[in-house]
Design an enzyme around this catalytic site. Structure first.
Site, short mmCIF file in Angstrom:
data_model
loop_
_atom_site.label_atom_id
_atom_site.label_comp_id
_atom_site.label_asym_id
_atom_site.label_seq_id
_atom_site.Cartn_x
_atom_site.Cartn_y
_atom_site.Cartn_z
N VAL A 1 0.75 -1.15 -0.13
CA VAL A 1 0.04 -0.12 0.08
C VAL A 1 0.73 1.29 -0.16
CG1 VAL A 1 -1.90 1.30 1.37
CG2 VAL A 1 -1.74 -1.32 1.39
N LYS B 1 -3.61 0.59 -3.08
CA LYS B 1 -3.40 -0.73 -2.49
C LYS B 1 -3.10 -1.47 -3.88
CE LYS B 1 -6.26 -4.28 -0.15
NZ LYS B 1 -7.64 -4.34 0.68
N ASP C 1 -15.25 -10.17 6.93
CA ASP C 1 -13.80 -10.21 7.76
C ASP C 1 -13.70 -9.09 8.50
OD1 ASP C 1 -10.30 -10.01 6.71
OD2 ASP C 1 -11.24 -11.01 8.19
#
Length: 853
Positions: free
Chosen positions: A30, A45, A137
């Site tokens: 990143v 990213k 997540d």
């Protein structure tokens, strides 16, 4: 191919200049970069493009797709996706901060601050769920906390749309410590899996430990999550409020059917807890926590409405002036006024309509749409002889353009159609008015032009020129817009405010503008609207202080827009003499009569001078018989005790737009008060389709109770308590439902809870509720004493008379009960209220009909 040795000063996609690397993992890295085209920092990213990353690249591309759907201040925004032969780069909003896990490790934070972060996380999750997206997540490492203290969700790399069944849905993926039992068991997932993961995050954030034990042994931890008990001791021994403990237990239920119904519901409960319990604490070592800034509540966004903070004192049937003022607070009209004796022509600007075949990204589309709307609105404001209908009125109406025109009582509409590709937009602005016959509109004038996508100041200027052309108006005033960079800041805050509601970061952004741009009328109006929304939402005077500092000094207030801003500020500060001064200045300046009447009505309403408010609102409704004006007139009449006119005016509003939820909500309140239960049921049920709030659920529960449907009543009241836990009036109504259903022990418990919660308050509302609860508990002396205190404070209220009737009836003092009953009926209260069993002896004794006046 993506360059694996990307370094400082590298250029990505001929646009993003790399500054430095800020993160690295096994599959990519990143970078912090500068968008040279839009002059803003971004995060890149980058996923390494090799064979090992083939599946990850697929998820990476899907993350870009998912994030592009989401626009919310609590979700990291995606700007662009750059794809090449063997890799990809996601261009995202840069958050200057750290992840939540690190924040908690490195800094001492108050419980109130942690609660605010949890609210913001759930607000972002609610937006994702409303768009059909599961996160899958959720963990502290995937939550970023910016330097200004706001939490944002990120890393949707393994998210999926609920309706899709890809190969990834069958794989056990995610972070083990935060998985749900069904995720561990490789079962199909729905939104309640994310709620369980959020529960683990929330428990860990608040109690600083995992709810199912230590996390060192992965297999043991997974087993504990799947079948092991929740650590109840830590929860019960904590100082968390009971409502929060209960919420955590529900979120962490193994059986997902026992978890909350939706993320929206959880969000509403957290909003209530944050407002009801502004927790403070002393950290270990004696260090005091810093004072927490006002809770930032995001009340509007494109996918799902979030709750406003609930005031502690609320009555299911008491409509206060504060509610009315909030509904009517938006005063956007400014301009050149009308010639003496002429009534300004009401013009409504509708939100732009974008072609579904366009290629413009959602984020850019929103900025283009916001710029078009604001520029068109402000252009109409500046036309002589016109009145621009405020945006809050326009946004509340739905349907075809002719239906909207009728509901707004507008003379004309401005309708904009837009088609964009990635670099330019074709725009058509049409001026519409009713055709001679039928429910049709005709085009009075039309303008078409093309503009580049990312030049917002230029777009605003072209809209202004073309609106003038539509009305054949040549202005002598030179249009002086901010430069492109400063206009973009304004446009972004305008779009965020109207999609996500007010928050302090918007004021912070506007504060960074140059002195010249701050003096622009549109910037000052936007700052005023944001600040006043924050004040009404949080009750914190700091928003008013910031507004006063932002506006010109009082001795430098000259223009109509500046005077309107000062009037709105003074009214919110309850400095009514100063507000009257600004009103007189506006009249001297030549503000048209209809606008002056509206301001006179609002000021009278703030002063509780309801007859004057009614007179001004009646004149406004005569000039423009719109849904909003009739609704406002009905509310003022109700506050003045004029029940029949209130019913008539709300009926007129309903006829103009039968789907308007605030009209249906208030129509239901009036019908319930008057005992017209079928009409109340119909109106409140219709309102519930658009507004699932505690107030509507509560009123509907009372309707069902009076109709004898006690189980149905309990269901609605219990749903209301999920949104506003602990609300005394809802608890009391639920107690009535249980008592009427023969569940006396439960009813007694609820009456006791209400009596205890209202025992320390001395306002008329609390005293009435306390008296009724005590009477049901058989504590008649205390009940009569509380009722008499309420009568001293509010002697003429129908609520007070009803309380007297109930207390005396249960106490067996039938003559006093009969007198109070008749007084309540004279106030307009319906007979249906006195069909409840506790009034039976009062009305039937010696064949006396206590309902006959």
């Amino acid at each position: 191919m993506i360059d694996p040795s990307l370094h400082t000063d590298s250029l990505v996609a001929d646009r993003y200049r790399v500054i430095k690397r800020i993160g690295q993992g096994g599959m990519g890295q990143v970078f912090l970069a500068q968008d040279e085209q839009l002059d803003r920092p971004v995060a890149i990213k980058q996923l390494r493009g090799d064979e090992d990353n083939a599946k990850a690249l697929h998820r990476f591309q899907r993350e870009a797709k998912f994030l592009a759907k989401l626009n919310h201040p609590c979700i990291v925004q995606v700007y662009d996706y750059v794809t090449e032969e063997n890799g990809g780069s996601l261009i995202m909003e840069y958050i200057d901060g750290v992840d939540l896990a690190r924040k908690l490790r490195e800094e001492a934070t108050s419980m109130a601050q942690r609660l605010q972060w949890l609210y913001q996380i759930m607000a972002g999750l609610a937006c994702a769920h409303a768009s059909g997206i599961l996160h899958r997540d959720l963990k502290p490492e995937n939550i970023l906390v910016s330097r200004n203290g706001n939490a944002k969700l990120t890393d949707f790399g393994i998210a999926r749309e609920q309706q899709q069944n890809t190969e990834l849905t069958q794989a056990v993926i995610g972070s083990y410590a935060y998985m749900s039992p069904e995720q561990i068991a490789d079962e199909p997932l729905d939104f309640k899996s994310d709620l369980f993961s959020f529960g683990i995050v929330a428990y860990s954030v608040l109690l600083e430990q995992h709810p199912f034990g230590a996390t060192g042994n992965t297999l043991k931890l997974l087993q504990n999550i799947s079948t092991g008990p929740l650590n109840q001791d830590a929860l019960e021994n904590s100082k968390l409020p009971d409502e929060l403990k209960s919420l955590l237990q529900n979120l962490l239920a193994k059986d997902k059917t026992a978890r909350p119904d939706s993320s929206q519901q959880v969000c509403e409960q957290l909003a209530y807890i944050c407002q009801e319990y502004p927790l403070s604490e002393t950290l270990e070592g004696g260090m005091e926590t810093a004072e927490l800034p006002p809770l930032t509540l995001f009340t509007r966004h494109t996918a799902q409405a979030l709750p406003l903070p609930k005031p502690r004192k609320r009555h299911w049937l008491t409509v206060t002036a504060t509610l009315l003022i909030a509904v009517a607070a938006g005063v956007w009209f400014t301009g050149q006024g009308s010639a003496p004796g002429l009534i300004p022509q009401a013009v409504a600007v509708l939100p732009p309509r974008f072609s579904t075949d366009g290629e413009l990204a959602d984020s850019d589309q929103r900025l283009v749409g916001g710029t078009l709307y604001q520029a068109a609105q402000q252009s109409v404001v500046q036309l002589p002889g016109t009145e621009a209908i405020p945006r809050f009125e326009v946004d509340s109406q739905t349907g075809e353009p002719f239906q909207i025109l009728t509901a707004l009582a507008a003379k004309e509409l401005i309708v904009t159609d837009v088609f964009c590709n990635l670099t330019w937009c074709d725009i058509s602005i049409n001026r519409l008015a009713p055709a001679a016959q039928g429910q049709r509109l005709k085009v009075l004038a039309s303008a078409n032009f093309r503009t580049t996508v990312d030049r917002y100041a230029m777009l605003a200027e072209r809209v202004h020129l073309h609106i003038n052309q539509l009305y054949d108006y040549k202005s002598d005033v030179q249009l002086d817009l901010p430069d492109e960079n400063e206009y973009r800041v304004f446009a972004e805050q305008y779009q965020q405010y109207y999609s996500a509601g007010a928050n302090t970061s918007q004021l912070d952004a506007l504060d960074t503008l140059s002195t010249k741009t701050k003096a622009w009328a549109s910037v000052q109006i936007l700052y005023r609207e944001i600040a006043l929304d924050l004040y009404h939402d949080t009750g914190n005077d700091q928003a008013l202080t910031r507004l006063e500092q932002f506006l010109p000094a009082k001795n430098r207030t000259d223009t109509e827009a500046q005077l309107l801003n000062q009037f709105a500020l003074a009214r919110s500060q309850k400095d009514f003499a100063q507000a009257r001064h600004w009103l007189e200045r506006l009249e001297q300046q030549g503000l048209d009569h209809s606008a002056l009447m509206e301001l006179e009505g609002l000021l009278a309403l703030s002063e509780s001078n309801y007859p004057v408010a009614i007179d001004n609102f009646r004149q406004s409704a005569q000039l423009r018989p719109s849904v909003h004006n009739y609704f406002r007139l009905s509310m003022a009449s109700w506050l003045n005790g004029d029940i029949e006119p209130a019913r008539d005016y709300i009926s007129r509003a309903h006829q103009l737009n039968p789907a308007d939820h605030k009209t249906n909500r208030f129509r239901g309140v009036i019908a319930l008060w008057e005992g017209r239960l079928d009409e109340a049921h119909e109106a409140l049920s219709q309102a519930l389709e658009s507004e699932r709030s505690a107030i509507v659920l509560n009123n509907l529960g009372v309707v069902l109770l009076l109709q004898g449907d006690y189980n149905g009543s309990k269901k609605q009241l219990q749903d209301a308590l999920k949104i506003a836990p602990g609300d005394e009036q809802t608890l009391f109504n639920l107690a009535d439902a249980h008592k009427l259903n023969g569940e006396l022990k439960t009813a007694q418990g609820l009456y006791t809870q209400v009596a205890e919660q209202t025992a320390t308050f001395n306002d008329a509302y609390s005293l009435r509720l306390n008296a009724q609860a005590l009477a049901h508990l058989g504590q008649y002396s205390e009940a009569i004493a509380a009722y008499q205190q309420a009568r001293e404070l509010d002697p003429d209220s129908g609520d007070t008379h009803y309380t007297g009737a109930l207390v005396y009836a249960l106490a067996g003092e039938k003559i006093s009960a009969r007198l109070s009953t008749q007084a309540a009926l004279k106030s307009g209260m319906g007979e249906a209220w006195f069909a409840l069993p506790w009034f039976s002896e009062v009305c039937d004794e010696q064949q006396v009909d206590c309902l006959a006046l």
